[in-house]
Design an enzyme around this catalytic site. Structure first.
Site, PDB file in Angstrom:
ATOM      1  N   ASP A   5      -5.465  23.572 -32.610  1.00  0.00           N
ATOM      2  CA  ASP A   5      -6.018  22.251 -32.298  1.00  0.00           C
ATOM      3  C   ASP A   5      -7.467  22.369 -31.831  1.00  0.00           C
ATOM      4  O   ASP A   5      -7.854  21.811 -30.800  1.00  0.00           O
ATOM      5  CB  ASP A   5      -5.168  21.557 -31.232  1.00  0.00           C
ATOM      6  N   LEU A  48     -10.065  14.527 -14.314  1.00  0.00           N
ATOM      7  CA  LEU A  48     -11.104  15.096 -15.168  1.00  0.00           C
ATOM      8  C   LEU A  48     -11.030  14.579 -16.594  1.00  0.00           C
ATOM      9  O   LEU A  48     -12.045  14.426 -17.267  1.00  0.00           O
ATOM     10  CB  LEU A  48     -10.985  16.628 -15.188  1.00  0.00           C
ATOM     11  N   GLY A  49      -9.814  14.337 -17.061  1.00  0.00           N
ATOM     12  CA  GLY A  49      -9.647  13.896 -18.437  1.00  0.00           C
ATOM     13  C   GLY A  49      -8.182  13.713 -18.766  1.00  0.00           C
ATOM     14  O   GLY A  49      -7.324  13.734 -17.888  1.00  0.00           O
ATOM     15  N   PHE A  50      -7.909  13.538 -20.040  1.00  0.00           N
ATOM     16  CA  PHE A  50      -6.529  13.322 -20.466  1.00  0.00           C
ATOM     17  C   PHE A  50      -6.364  13.791 -21.903  1.00  0.00           C
ATOM     18  O   PHE A  50      -7.328  13.976 -22.642  1.00  0.00           O
ATOM     19  CB  PHE A  50      -6.147  11.847 -20.349  1.00  0.00           C
ATOM     20  N   VAL A 108      -5.462  15.578 -16.725  1.00  0.00           N
ATOM     21  CA  VAL A 108      -6.014  16.786 -16.118  1.00  0.00           C
ATOM     22  C   VAL A 108      -6.809  16.387 -14.884  1.00  0.00           C
ATOM     23  O   VAL A 108      -7.633  15.469 -14.930  1.00  0.00           O
ATOM     24  CB  VAL A 108      -6.915  17.563 -17.102  1.00  0.00           C
ATOM     25  N   LYS A 153      -3.120  20.421 -14.999  1.00  0.00           N
ATOM     26  CA  LYS A 153      -2.600  19.566 -16.070  1.00  0.00           C
ATOM     27  C   LYS A 153      -1.202  19.086 -15.691  1.00  0.00           C
ATOM     28  O   LYS A 153      -0.319  19.879 -15.372  1.00  0.00           O
ATOM     29  CB  LYS A 153      -2.563  20.335 -17.387  1.00  0.00           C
ATOM     30  N   VAL A 180      -0.631  13.924 -21.323  1.00  0.00           N
ATOM     31  CA  VAL A 180      -0.971  14.638 -20.092  1.00  0.00           C
ATOM     32  C   VAL A 180      -2.281  14.120 -19.501  1.00  0.00           C
ATOM     33  O   VAL A 180      -3.112  13.546 -20.202  1.00  0.00           O
ATOM     34  CB  VAL A 180      -1.108  16.166 -20.329  1.00  0.00           C
TER      35      VAL A 180
END
Length: 322
Positions: free
Chosen positions: A167, A38-40, A46, A64, A44
Protein backbone atom coordinates in the site's frame (compact mmCIF):
# COMPACT_ATOMS: atom_id res chain seq x y z
CA UNK A 1 -6.03 -13.16 3.58
CA UNK A 2 -9.40 -14.19 4.97
CA UNK A 3 -12.57 -12.54 3.79
CA UNK A 4 -14.58 -10.17 5.93
CA UNK A 5 -17.32 -12.75 6.39
CA UNK A 6 -14.91 -15.07 8.22
CA UNK A 7 -14.40 -12.63 11.06
CA UNK A 8 -16.63 -12.48 14.09
CA UNK A 9 -16.59 -10.10 17.01
CA UNK A 10 -14.47 -11.82 19.68
CA UNK A 11 -16.27 -12.45 22.94
CA UNK A 12 -13.01 -12.60 24.87
CA UNK A 13 -9.30 -12.04 24.33
CA UNK A 14 -8.11 -14.36 21.54
CA UNK A 15 -5.04 -16.56 21.99
CA UNK A 16 -3.26 -14.67 19.16
CA UNK A 17 -3.99 -11.35 20.85
CA UNK A 18 -2.78 -12.72 24.19
CA UNK A 19 0.50 -13.88 22.65
CA UNK A 20 1.19 -10.46 21.16
CA UNK A 21 0.22 -8.54 24.29
CA UNK A 22 2.13 -10.80 26.67
CA UNK A 23 5.41 -9.84 25.02
CA UNK A 24 4.75 -6.16 25.68
CA UNK A 25 5.46 -4.57 29.08
CA UNK A 26 2.61 -2.77 30.83
CA UNK A 27 2.29 0.71 29.34
CA UNK A 28 -0.14 3.42 30.34
CA UNK A 29 -1.69 4.74 27.11
CA UNK A 30 -4.28 7.51 27.64
CA UNK A 31 -7.77 7.42 26.19
CA UNK A 32 -8.11 9.04 22.76
CA UNK A 33 -9.50 12.42 23.92
CA UNK A 34 -6.30 13.03 25.87
CA UNK A 35 -3.98 12.67 22.87
CA UNK A 36 -3.43 14.88 19.84
CA UNK A 37 -4.84 13.34 16.67
CA UNK A 38 -2.20 13.08 13.94
CA UNK A 39 -4.23 11.48 11.20
CA UNK A 40 -6.46 8.62 10.20
CA UNK A 41 -6.70 5.68 7.83
CA UNK A 42 -9.14 2.94 6.94
CA UNK A 43 -10.82 2.09 10.23
CA UNK A 44 -8.09 3.59 12.41
CA UNK A 45 -6.97 6.88 13.95
CA UNK A 46 -3.38 7.84 14.79
CA UNK A 47 -2.53 9.92 17.86
CA UNK A 48 0.55 11.57 19.33
CA UNK A 49 1.49 10.22 22.75
CA UNK A 50 3.92 12.46 24.61
CA UNK A 51 6.02 10.63 27.19
CA UNK A 52 7.76 12.70 29.86
CA UNK A 53 7.22 10.98 33.23
CA UNK A 54 8.56 12.69 36.35
CA UNK A 55 10.22 15.44 34.38
CA UNK A 56 12.23 13.08 32.18
CA UNK A 57 12.36 13.73 28.46
CA UNK A 58 11.30 10.75 26.34
CA UNK A 59 10.73 10.65 22.61
CA UNK A 60 7.03 10.71 21.69
CA UNK A 61 5.15 7.79 20.12
CA UNK A 62 2.55 7.57 17.40
CA UNK A 63 -0.35 5.43 18.61
CA UNK A 64 -2.70 3.71 16.16
CA UNK A 65 -6.16 2.81 17.48
CA UNK A 66 -9.32 1.36 15.96
CA UNK A 67 -11.84 4.08 15.10
CA UNK A 68 -14.49 3.93 17.85
CA UNK A 69 -17.35 4.50 15.39
CA UNK A 70 -16.62 1.20 13.58
CA UNK A 71 -19.41 -1.34 13.94
CA UNK A 72 -18.64 -4.77 15.42
CA UNK A 73 -18.50 -6.41 11.99
CA UNK A 74 -15.65 -4.23 10.75
CA UNK A 75 -14.00 -3.77 14.14
CA UNK A 76 -12.91 -7.42 14.17
CA UNK A 77 -11.42 -7.02 10.69
CA UNK A 78 -9.41 -3.95 11.70
CA UNK A 79 -8.35 -5.59 14.97
CA UNK A 80 -6.88 -8.52 13.05
CA UNK A 81 -5.17 -6.13 10.65
CA UNK A 82 -3.73 -4.16 13.58
CA UNK A 83 -2.46 -7.38 15.21
CA UNK A 84 -0.90 -8.46 11.91
CA UNK A 85 0.76 -5.07 11.55
CA UNK A 86 2.14 -5.26 15.10
CA UNK A 87 3.60 -8.71 14.46
CA UNK A 88 5.23 -7.60 11.19
CA UNK A 89 6.43 -4.23 12.47
CA UNK A 90 8.07 -5.83 15.50
CA UNK A 91 10.34 -7.81 13.16
CA UNK A 92 11.44 -4.78 11.12
CA UNK A 93 14.49 -2.66 11.91
CA UNK A 94 15.44 -0.08 9.30
CA UNK A 95 16.01 3.70 9.41
CA UNK A 96 13.50 4.26 6.59
CA UNK A 97 10.68 2.27 8.18
CA UNK A 98 8.75 3.47 11.21
CA UNK A 99 9.81 1.42 14.23
CA UNK A 100 7.72 -0.74 16.57
CA UNK A 101 7.37 0.34 20.20
CA UNK A 102 4.50 -1.60 21.82
CA UNK A 103 1.20 -3.40 21.27
CA UNK A 104 -1.16 -3.16 24.19
CA UNK A 105 -4.52 -1.94 25.47
CA UNK A 106 -5.27 1.69 26.28
CA UNK A 107 -6.98 2.79 29.46
CA UNK A 108 -10.29 2.68 27.59
CA UNK A 109 -9.76 -0.99 26.67
CA UNK A 110 -9.06 -0.43 22.98
CA UNK A 111 -6.20 -2.16 21.18
CA UNK A 112 -3.25 0.13 20.43
CA UNK A 113 -0.15 -0.17 18.29
CA UNK A 114 2.51 2.23 19.54
CA UNK A 115 5.13 3.17 16.96
CA UNK A 116 8.13 5.42 16.56
CA UNK A 117 7.00 8.99 15.97
CA UNK A 118 8.34 9.30 12.45
CA UNK A 119 7.42 12.91 11.82
CA UNK A 120 4.96 15.74 12.15
CA UNK A 121 3.22 15.12 8.84
CA UNK A 122 2.76 12.59 6.09
CA UNK A 123 4.05 13.29 2.61
CA UNK A 124 0.41 13.56 1.57
CA UNK A 125 -0.14 16.33 4.14
CA UNK A 126 2.75 18.29 2.63
CA UNK A 127 1.45 17.74 -0.90
CA UNK A 128 -2.00 19.02 0.08
CA UNK A 129 -0.53 22.07 1.83
CA UNK A 130 1.54 22.91 -1.22
CA UNK A 131 -1.47 22.49 -3.52
CA UNK A 132 -3.74 24.68 -1.38
CA UNK A 133 -1.07 27.38 -1.29
CA UNK A 134 -0.89 27.27 -5.12
CA UNK A 135 2.82 26.51 -4.94
CA UNK A 136 5.01 24.88 -7.56
CA UNK A 137 5.87 21.16 -7.46
CA UNK A 138 8.46 20.03 -4.93
CA UNK A 139 12.02 20.73 -6.09
CA UNK A 140 13.58 17.86 -8.00
CA UNK A 141 16.30 17.45 -5.36
CA UNK A 142 13.67 16.90 -2.64
CA UNK A 143 11.78 14.38 -4.78
CA UNK A 144 14.99 12.45 -5.41
CA UNK A 145 15.79 12.48 -1.69
CA UNK A 146 12.34 11.06 -0.91
CA UNK A 147 12.79 8.51 -3.70
CA UNK A 148 16.13 7.28 -2.36
CA UNK A 149 14.91 6.94 1.22
CA UNK A 150 11.72 5.16 0.15
CA UNK A 151 13.69 2.85 -2.15
CA UNK A 152 16.06 1.94 0.68
CA UNK A 153 13.09 0.99 2.85
CA UNK A 154 11.54 -1.05 0.03
CA UNK A 155 14.85 -2.77 -0.72
CA UNK A 156 14.99 -3.89 2.92
CA UNK A 157 11.39 -5.13 2.87
CA UNK A 158 11.75 -6.98 -0.44
CA UNK A 159 15.24 -8.45 -0.18
CA UNK A 160 15.86 -8.99 3.53
CA UNK A 161 12.35 -9.54 4.90
CA UNK A 162 10.72 -10.96 1.75
CA UNK A 163 7.70 -8.70 2.23
CA UNK A 164 5.59 -6.69 -0.19
CA UNK A 165 4.43 -3.48 1.50
CA UNK A 166 1.20 -3.58 -0.47
CA UNK A 167 0.00 0.00 0.00
CA UNK A 168 2.70 2.47 -1.01
CA UNK A 169 1.40 6.04 -1.43
CA UNK A 170 2.18 9.51 -0.09
CA UNK A 171 -0.02 9.12 2.99
CA UNK A 172 2.08 6.11 4.07
CA UNK A 173 5.31 8.11 4.11
CA UNK A 174 6.03 10.23 7.19
CA UNK A 175 8.34 13.24 7.14
CA UNK A 176 10.16 14.87 10.03
CA UNK A 177 11.08 18.54 9.80
CA UNK A 178 12.40 19.78 6.47
CA UNK A 179 12.75 16.25 5.06
CA UNK A 180 15.30 15.45 7.76
CA UNK A 181 13.99 11.89 7.98
CA UNK A 182 11.73 10.00 5.58
CA UNK A 183 10.07 6.77 6.71
CA UNK A 184 7.58 4.29 5.27
CA UNK A 185 4.70 3.36 7.57
CA UNK A 186 1.55 1.20 7.66
CA UNK A 187 2.66 -2.37 6.98
CA UNK A 188 -0.73 -3.79 7.99
CA UNK A 189 -1.52 -5.19 4.53
CA UNK A 190 1.96 -6.51 3.73
CA UNK A 191 2.20 -9.83 1.89
CA UNK A 192 4.93 -12.51 1.95
CA UNK A 193 7.16 -12.85 -1.10
CA UNK A 194 8.79 -16.09 -2.21
CA UNK A 195 12.36 -16.45 -3.47
CA UNK A 196 11.22 -15.20 -6.89
CA UNK A 197 9.76 -12.04 -5.34
CA UNK A 198 6.23 -13.28 -6.07
CA UNK A 199 3.15 -13.46 -3.86
CA UNK A 200 2.20 -17.14 -4.12
CA UNK A 201 0.17 -17.67 -0.94
CA UNK A 202 -3.36 -18.57 -2.18
CA UNK A 203 -4.84 -16.95 0.93
CA UNK A 204 -3.00 -13.65 0.31
CA UNK A 205 -4.97 -10.77 -1.16
CA UNK A 206 -3.44 -7.56 -2.49
CA UNK A 207 -5.26 -4.65 -0.82
CA UNK A 208 -3.53 -1.47 -1.96
CA UNK A 209 -5.36 1.79 -2.62
CA UNK A 210 -7.18 2.02 -5.93
CA UNK A 211 -5.47 4.99 -7.69
CA UNK A 212 -2.01 3.54 -6.90
CA UNK A 213 -2.74 -0.02 -8.01
CA UNK A 214 -0.65 -1.49 -10.85
CA UNK A 215 -2.24 -3.20 -13.83
CA UNK A 216 -1.59 -6.68 -12.43
CA UNK A 217 -3.58 -5.81 -9.28
CA UNK A 218 -6.49 -4.42 -11.28
CA UNK A 219 -6.77 -7.36 -13.64
CA UNK A 220 -8.29 -10.64 -12.54
CA UNK A 221 -5.72 -13.35 -11.74
CA UNK A 222 -2.82 -10.92 -12.10
CA UNK A 223 0.50 -12.11 -10.66
CA UNK A 224 1.63 -9.85 -7.81
CA UNK A 225 5.37 -9.35 -7.29
CA UNK A 226 7.68 -6.85 -5.61
CA UNK A 227 7.16 -4.70 -8.72
CA UNK A 228 3.64 -3.82 -7.49
CA UNK A 229 5.30 -1.68 -4.81
CA UNK A 230 7.55 -0.14 -7.47
CA UNK A 231 4.57 0.99 -9.56
CA UNK A 232 2.99 2.68 -6.53
CA UNK A 233 6.39 4.16 -5.65
CA UNK A 234 6.51 5.73 -9.13
CA UNK A 235 3.06 7.23 -8.65
CA UNK A 236 4.20 8.70 -5.33
CA UNK A 237 6.91 10.59 -7.22
CA UNK A 238 4.21 11.69 -9.66
CA UNK A 239 2.20 13.06 -6.71
CA UNK A 240 5.14 15.26 -5.73
CA UNK A 241 5.49 16.58 -9.28
CA UNK A 242 1.79 17.26 -9.87
CA UNK A 243 0.40 17.79 -6.33
CA UNK A 244 -2.48 15.54 -7.37
CA UNK A 245 -3.97 12.09 -6.79
CA UNK A 246 -3.28 9.68 -9.67
CA UNK A 247 -6.06 9.47 -12.27
CA UNK A 248 -8.24 12.05 -10.47
CA UNK A 249 -8.69 15.08 -12.69
CA UNK A 250 -10.51 17.72 -10.63
CA UNK A 251 -11.14 19.97 -13.60
CA UNK A 252 -11.65 19.24 -17.26
CA UNK A 253 -11.33 22.94 -18.04
CA UNK A 254 -7.67 23.89 -17.83
CA UNK A 255 -8.50 27.54 -18.50
CA UNK A 256 -10.69 27.89 -15.44
CA UNK A 257 -8.39 27.76 -12.44
CA UNK A 258 -11.18 28.75 -10.06
CA UNK A 259 -13.47 25.92 -11.09
CA UNK A 260 -14.35 23.78 -8.07
CA UNK A 261 -14.79 20.04 -8.18
CA UNK A 262 -18.26 18.84 -9.05
CA UNK A 263 -18.99 15.12 -8.68
CA UNK A 264 -21.11 15.28 -11.82
CA UNK A 265 -17.94 16.13 -13.78
CA UNK A 266 -16.18 12.97 -12.64
CA UNK A 267 -15.85 10.45 -15.45
CA UNK A 268 -16.11 7.02 -13.79
CA UNK A 269 -15.48 5.15 -17.02
CA UNK A 270 -12.30 7.08 -17.81
CA UNK A 271 -11.08 6.71 -14.22
CA UNK A 272 -11.42 2.92 -14.15
CA UNK A 273 -9.90 2.63 -17.61
CA UNK A 274 -6.88 4.61 -16.40
CA UNK A 275 -6.18 2.45 -13.33
CA UNK A 276 -2.87 0.64 -13.64
CA UNK A 277 -1.59 2.99 -16.35
CA UNK A 278 0.96 5.81 -16.27
CA UNK A 279 -0.75 9.19 -15.65
CA UNK A 280 0.37 12.11 -17.83
CA UNK A 281 2.67 14.93 -16.75
CA UNK A 282 2.49 18.54 -17.88
CA UNK A 283 6.08 18.93 -19.06
CA UNK A 284 5.68 22.70 -19.40
CA UNK A 285 5.51 23.01 -15.60
CA UNK A 286 8.80 21.17 -15.04
CA UNK A 287 12.25 22.45 -16.01
CA UNK A 288 15.30 20.40 -16.97
CA UNK A 289 16.21 19.74 -13.32
CA UNK A 290 13.35 17.22 -13.22
CA UNK A 291 14.74 15.03 -16.01
CA UNK A 292 16.04 12.29 -13.69
CA UNK A 293 12.80 12.33 -11.66
CA UNK A 294 10.71 11.98 -14.81
CA UNK A 295 12.91 9.15 -16.09
CA UNK A 296 12.60 7.31 -12.77
CA UNK A 297 8.84 7.84 -12.64
CA UNK A 298 8.48 6.59 -16.21
CA UNK A 299 10.45 3.37 -15.78
CA UNK A 300 8.75 2.57 -12.47
CA UNK A 301 5.28 2.91 -14.00
CA UNK A 302 5.75 0.62 -16.96
CA UNK A 303 2.62 -1.52 -17.27
CA UNK A 304 4.63 -4.73 -17.59
CA UNK A 305 6.12 -5.51 -14.14
CA UNK A 306 9.18 -7.07 -15.78
CA UNK A 307 10.04 -3.66 -17.24
CA UNK A 308 10.12 -1.97 -13.83
CA UNK A 309 13.35 -1.80 -11.82
CA UNK A 310 13.78 -3.48 -8.46
CA UNK A 311 14.12 -1.37 -5.32
CA UNK A 312 17.79 -2.40 -5.18
CA UNK A 313 18.40 -1.08 -8.69
CA UNK A 314 16.71 2.21 -7.81
CA UNK A 315 18.93 2.61 -4.73
CA UNK A 316 22.03 1.87 -6.80
CA UNK A 317 21.01 4.42 -9.44
CA UNK A 318 20.22 7.18 -6.95
CA UNK A 319 22.95 6.84 -4.33
CA UNK A 320 25.54 8.47 -6.55
CA UNK A 321 23.32 11.48 -7.27
CA UNK A 322 21.49 12.33 -4.02
Amino acid sequence: MEGISNFKTPSKLSEKKKSVLCSTPTINIPASPFMQKLGFGTGVNVYLMKRSPRGLSHSPWAVKKINPICNDHYRSVYQKRLMDEAKILKSLHHPNIVGYRAFTEANDGSLCLAMEYGGEKSLNDLIEERYKASQDPFPAAIILKVALNMARGLKYLHQEKKLLHGDIKSSNVVIKGDFETIKICDVGVSLPLDENMTVTDPEACYIGTEPWKPKEAVEENGVITDKADIFAFGLTLWEMMTLSIPHINLSNDDDDEDKTFDESDFDDEAYYAALGTRPPINMEELDESYQKVIELFSVCTNEDPKDRPSAAHIVEALETDV
